[in-house]
Motif scaffolding. Structure first.
Motif, PDB file in Angstrom:
ATOM      1  N   THR A 167      73.335 -15.446 -20.370  1.00  0.00           N
ATOM      2  CA  THR A 167      72.610 -16.422 -20.245  1.00  0.00           C
ATOM      3  C   THR A 167      70.992 -16.304 -20.222  1.00  0.00           C
TER       4      THR A 167
ATOM      5  N   TYR B  58      70.457 -22.808 -11.421  1.00  0.00           N
ATOM      6  CA  TYR B  58      69.815 -24.032 -10.902  1.00  0.00           C
ATOM      7  C   TYR B  58      70.008 -24.400  -9.725  1.00  0.00           C
TER       8      TYR B  58
ATOM      9  N   ILE C  84      73.007 -23.339 -15.591  1.00  0.00           N
ATOM     10  CA  ILE C  84      73.309 -24.409 -14.636  1.00  0.00           C
ATOM     11  C   ILE C  84      73.452 -24.007 -13.124  1.00  0.00           C
TER      12      ILE C  84
ATOM     13  N   ILE D 267      68.995 -30.461 -23.946  1.00  0.00           N
ATOM     14  CA  ILE D 267      69.208 -29.407 -23.018  1.00  0.00           C
ATOM     15  C   ILE D 267      68.995 -28.240 -23.714  1.00  0.00           C
TER      16      ILE D 267
ATOM     17  N   VAL E 139      62.411 -26.480 -16.532  1.00  0.00           N
ATOM     18  CA  VAL E 139      63.649 -26.128 -16.057  1.00  0.00           C
ATOM     19  C   VAL E 139      63.409 -24.488 -15.825  1.00  0.00           C
TER      20      VAL E 139
ATOM     21  N   ASP F 182      70.876 -32.893 -19.401  1.00  0.00           N
ATOM     22  CA  ASP F 182      70.002 -32.226 -18.433  1.00  0.00           C
ATOM     23  C   ASP F 182      70.672 -31.334 -17.615  1.00  0.00           C
ATOM     24  N   ILE F 183      70.020 -30.022 -17.428  1.00  0.00           N
ATOM     25  CA  ILE F 183      70.593 -28.996 -16.805  1.00  0.00           C
ATOM     26  C   ILE F 183      70.702 -29.458 -15.316  1.00  0.00           C
ATOM     27  N   ARG F 184      69.751 -30.067 -14.789  1.00  0.00           N
ATOM     28  CA  ARG F 184      69.900 -30.614 -13.255  1.00  0.00           C
ATOM     29  C   ARG F 184      70.921 -31.428 -13.081  1.00  0.00           C
TER      30      ARG F 184
ATOM     31  N   LEU G  21      74.943 -20.985 -20.977  1.00  0.00           N
ATOM     32  CA  LEU G  21      74.198 -22.266 -20.567  1.00  0.00           C
ATOM     33  C   LEU G  21      75.003 -22.474 -18.944  1.00  0.00           C
TER      34      LEU G  21
ATOM     35  N   GLN H 117      65.479 -27.466 -22.763  1.00  0.00           N
ATOM     36  CA  GLN H 117      65.650 -26.748 -21.563  1.00  0.00           C
ATOM     37  C   GLN H 117      65.533 -25.366 -21.662  1.00  0.00           C
ATOM     38  N   MET H 118      66.418 -24.835 -22.495  1.00  0.00           N
ATOM     39  CA  MET H 118      66.597 -23.465 -22.671  1.00  0.00           C
ATOM     40  C   MET H 118      65.722 -22.776 -23.376  1.00  0.00           C
TER      41      MET H 118
END
Length: 302
Positions: A189, A170, A167, A205, A215, A132-134, A163, A208-209
């Motif tokens: 990125t 975020y 991150i 992940i 995200v 998870d990026i979060r 990535l 999520q990209m």
């Protein structure tokens, strides 16, 4: 010969319909050559990075901060500096690697920064099993708080590759990190999401990209008053950014400078000396907000 005679009457028509065909062919040939060179360079960098990879697996140890002398400051060797020569110390720099990578990718960039006065440079490793990026952004936030407490610095600069840049963004936009991060430099990125390698969707992940992920949608939301200045380096030969422009930041509330890099690919961005020079210039800008109107820039790498 018979085929040539049959097609010969069509040549004038083709020239009228496609007057720029010869120049277009030349441009495509030039692009193919540049792409081939960039791919070969990326493969060479990958080979070298695989050799260095084991050295960066362990988390970096915290570096002690030298105490300042009563009437002056100390340099990196502990020598007291006269008070009249005292200059503000550069902010600490935090380096954040990309997907399935580690801090060893920044060996050359760290050396370049140190040679130009940036001695407080630290890297953060996050696990390749991070889903998870979060979660990774929260880890980055804790790491930055620890650096600020240890160094006495109120703010830091951050450089994120691939990535890692997402991150860090975020953290800045969604977790209040703009209080701590003065300048965020991103290298290749996928700010708007990338469509490359659909088979990699097995990893959460990576999903999520993707364009349209939750995200990416959260990062497109309003961010009024964001205090961080963003500098995004993107390459026109980056095979991992689909489309290429996804590596640019396009957000009305953010202070952004997008820098197009010509001549190298994705893996070369954190190691090429010309890009390192551009990163140093971005970090040395005394008032990043003054560059808010400079939305675009260019860097040609021979």
């Amino acid at each position: 010969m018979q085929v040539s005679r049959v097609l010969q009457p069509l040549f004038p028509l083709c020239q009228r319909l496609l007057p720029d065909l010869p120049s277009l062919t030349g441009r495509l040939a030039g692009l193919s050559t540049a792409l081939l060179k960039a791919t070969v360079l990326d493969l060479a960098i990958l080979a070298g990075h695989l050799l260095l990879y084991p050295s960066g697996i362990a988390q970096e140890r915290c570096r002690p901060v030298l105490p300042a002398a009563p009437n002056g400051e100390t340099d990196e060797n502990g020598t007291e500096c006269p008070a009249q020569l005292r200059t503000p110390a550069p902010l600490p720099v935090v380096l954040l690697h990309g997907f399935i990578d580690n801090r060893s990718v920044f060996v050359l960039l760290r050396r370049s920064l140190a040679q130009h006065g940036r001695h407080r440079v630290e890297s953060l490793n996050y696990s390749p099993l991070t889903c998870d990026i979060r979660t990774a952004a929260e880890l980055l936030g804790r790491h930055i708080e620890e650096i600020c407490a240890r160094t006495g610095s109120v703010r830091v600069d951050v450089v994120g590759h691939s990535l890692g840049g997402l991150i860090a963004r975020y953290y800045v936009q969604r977790l209040g990190g703009d209080v701590r991060v003065r300048t965020l430099v991103t290298l290749g990125t996928p700010h708007s999401g990338t469509r490359v390698a659909p088979l990699a969707n097995a990893h959460p992940i990576v999903r999520q990209m993707r364009p349209g992920s939750q995200v990416i949608e959260e990062l497109s939301r309003p961010a009024p008053g964001c205090r961080t200045h963003f500098v995004s380096f993107w390459s026109d030969l980056d095979h991992l950014m689909v489309p290429l422009e996804t590596a640019c930041i396009d957000h009305p509330d953010l202070s952004v400078q997008n820098v197009r890099v010509t001549g190298i690919g994705h893996l070369a961005l954190p190691v090429h000396p010309a890009v390192a020079t551009g990163i140093r210039e971005a970090l040395d800008t005394p008032e990043p907000s003054a560059a808010a109107d400079a939305h675009t820039g260019g860097l040609t790498v021979a």
